[in-house]
Design a protein around this motif. Structure first.
Motif, mmCIF file in Angstrom:
data_model
loop_
_atom_site.group_PDB
_atom_site.id
_atom_site.type_symbol
_atom_site.label_atom_id
_atom_site.label_comp_id
_atom_site.label_asym_id
_atom_site.label_seq_id
_atom_site.Cartn_x
_atom_site.Cartn_y
_atom_site.Cartn_z
ATOM 1 N N VAL A 65 -0.121 -0.732 9.687
ATOM 2 C CA VAL A 65 0.764 -0.778 8.523
ATOM 3 C C VAL A 65 2.210 -0.608 8.976
ATOM 4 O O VAL A 65 2.475 -0.047 10.037
ATOM 5 C CB VAL A 65 0.404 0.315 7.486
ATOM 6 N N VAL A 90 0.837 -1.191 0.000
ATOM 7 C CA VAL A 90 0.000 0.000 0.000
ATOM 8 C C VAL A 90 0.876 1.247 0.000
ATOM 9 O O VAL A 90 2.089 1.171 0.212
ATOM 10 C CB VAL A 90 -0.935 0.046 1.236
ATOM 11 N N TYR A 141 -6.278 -0.006 9.984
ATOM 12 C CA TYR A 141 -5.268 -1.008 9.661
ATOM 13 C C TYR A 141 -3.954 -0.675 10.353
ATOM 14 O O TYR A 141 -3.602 0.503 10.483
ATOM 15 C CB TYR A 141 -5.014 -1.038 8.148
ATOM 16 N N TRP A 168 2.765 10.408 0.070
ATOM 17 C CA TRP A 168 2.405 8.993 0.130
ATOM 18 C C TRP A 168 3.680 8.183 0.304
ATOM 19 O O TRP A 168 4.639 8.366 -0.450
ATOM 20 C CB TRP A 168 1.703 8.565 -1.162
ATOM 21 N N TRP A 212 -8.705 3.690 6.920
ATOM 22 C CA TRP A 212 -8.662 3.214 5.541
ATOM 23 C C TRP A 212 -8.520 4.352 4.534
ATOM 24 O O TRP A 212 -7.953 4.154 3.461
ATOM 25 C CB TRP A 212 -9.879 2.346 5.206
ATOM 26 N N VAL A 251 0.510 -3.765 4.666
ATOM 27 C CA VAL A 251 -0.524 -3.981 5.676
ATOM 28 C C VAL A 251 -0.071 -5.126 6.573
ATOM 29 O O VAL A 251 0.278 -6.205 6.090
ATOM 30 C CB VAL A 251 -1.888 -4.310 5.028
ATOM 31 N N LEU A 290 -5.072 5.025 3.055
ATOM 32 C CA LEU A 290 -4.422 3.946 2.302
ATOM 33 C C LEU A 290 -4.897 3.913 0.862
ATOM 34 O O LEU A 290 -6.038 4.252 0.561
ATOM 35 C CB LEU A 290 -4.742 2.585 2.936
ATOM 36 N N ILE A 350 0.706 5.001 2.029
ATOM 37 C CA ILE A 350 0.086 5.548 3.225
ATOM 38 C C ILE A 350 0.245 7.059 3.213
ATOM 39 O O ILE A 350 1.336 7.576 2.982
ATOM 40 C CB ILE A 350 0.755 4.962 4.495
#
Length: 160
Positions: A52, A21, A50, A34, A73, A39, A76, A23
């Protein structure tokens, strides 16, 4: 806004342990960025959150233990796929530039003769020059699909 967007409250992404992913964060100094990660697990008490682990962010300066955080969420998204064909970047394009171990949202403000691009970051009010390989067209993760940036969609609608 740099978060995953939904127009329907019934759509929620499903990430599984081990999924790659990116984040995002709303913390000062990190807005519009990002960072790659994995995860670890979904929270049992709140399935919209989640745990991470970042690929290149660490818990402390020693750099021995990767940072783990619990995030909602909306912070992500899956890593965007490679463009199907080479994108010709140009002045005004909304891009993400790889800088300081993450992808940062900005806009191309100049094209240099040597093939590099100046990118302005609204969040930090900085302009930095990048090679083309350090840039990617900014995309939004909307209800499980990648789309061009909202601003670009608006411009296209206004032109037609």
């Amino acid at each position: 806004m740099s978060k995953s967007k939904t127009s329907s409250s019934s759509w929620l992404p499903q990430f599984n342990p081990g999924d790659r992913v990116e984040i995002s964060s709303d913390e000062p100094g990190f807005r519009g960025s990002w960072f790659a990660g994995t995860v670890i697990r979904r929270e049992a008490k709140n399935p919209n959150r989640y745990v991470v682990e970042y690929d290149k962010l660490y818990e402390d300066e020693s750099g021995e233990k990767l940072l783990q955080e619990t995030v909602d969420w909306v912070e992500l998204r899956p890593p965007p796929p490679a463009e199907k064909k080479k994108v010709q970047l140009k002045f005004g394009d909304e891009v993400e530039a790889f800088h300081s171990d993450g992808w940062w949202e900005g806009a191309i403000t100049a094209e240099h003769a040597d093939g590099k691009f100046a990118v302005f970051f609204r969040s930090s009010k900085e302009q930095i020059v990048f090679e083309e390989k350090e840039l990617r067209l900014r995309r939004e993760w909307v209800e499980g699909k990648w789309e061009p940036p909202f601003e670009q969609r608006q411009r296209e609608k206004e032109v037609s």
